[in-house]
Design an enzyme around this catalytic site. Sequence first.
Site, PDB file in Angstrom:
ATOM      1  N   ARG A 218       0.491  -9.884  99.998  1.00  0.00           N
ATOM      2  CA  ARG A 218       1.434  -9.557  98.924  1.00  0.00           C
ATOM      3  C   ARG A 218       2.434  -8.489  99.357  1.00  0.00           C
ATOM      4  NH1 ARG A 218      -2.698  -9.394  93.798  1.00  0.00           N
ATOM      5  NH2 ARG A 218      -3.253 -11.587  93.893  1.00  0.00           N
ATOM      6  N   CYS A 219       2.893  -8.589 100.560  1.00  0.00           N
ATOM      7  CA  CYS A 219       3.787  -7.603 101.161  1.00  0.00           C
ATOM      8  C   CYS A 219       5.165  -8.236 101.354  1.00  0.00           C
ATOM      9  CB  CYS A 219       3.191  -7.180 102.513  1.00  0.00           C
ATOM     10  SG  CYS A 219       4.179  -6.008 103.462  1.00  0.00           S
TER      11      CYS A 219
END
Length: 157
Positions: free
Chosen positions: A35-36
């Site tokens: 989730r970067c």
Amino acid sequence: MTSAFDFDMTTLEGEHVPLSCHRGKRLLLVNVASRCGFTPQYTGLEQLWQDHRERGLVVIGFPCNQFGAQEPGDAARIRAFCSLDYPVSFPLSARIEVNGPAADPLWQWLSTQKRGLLGSARIKWNFTKFLIDRDGQVQSRFAPTTTPAQLRRHLEK
């Protein structure tokens, strides 16, 4: 420890693997997260793995949740993400920490072998990359903003 090959890792599936099994190969070690903002680099890392593994490159992803809680899932969720959203075939470790008292010993060693910006050993964010030479020594450290495509020239030397 004097070489990356002196360390072990635990795979995402829980298997204990000595990095010495890669002795004589180059390693690209990357702390990853699903989730970067840099998560799309999974695609480029997989391409590097596909293009260079026959020439002795091993890409290994080390999921890490220390930066903005960007890798919150358990092993099954990480595997599902790396199978469906960004399909990768390179090895993945169990989730680790890269900084602080619970930091994985390999990552403690890596961060002191090649320091980052302004001489800091601390890992600043997900997708920090370490290129290890065939003797197990840290050749280069790359910031999260360095894309896999930019690594090609280092790999082709």
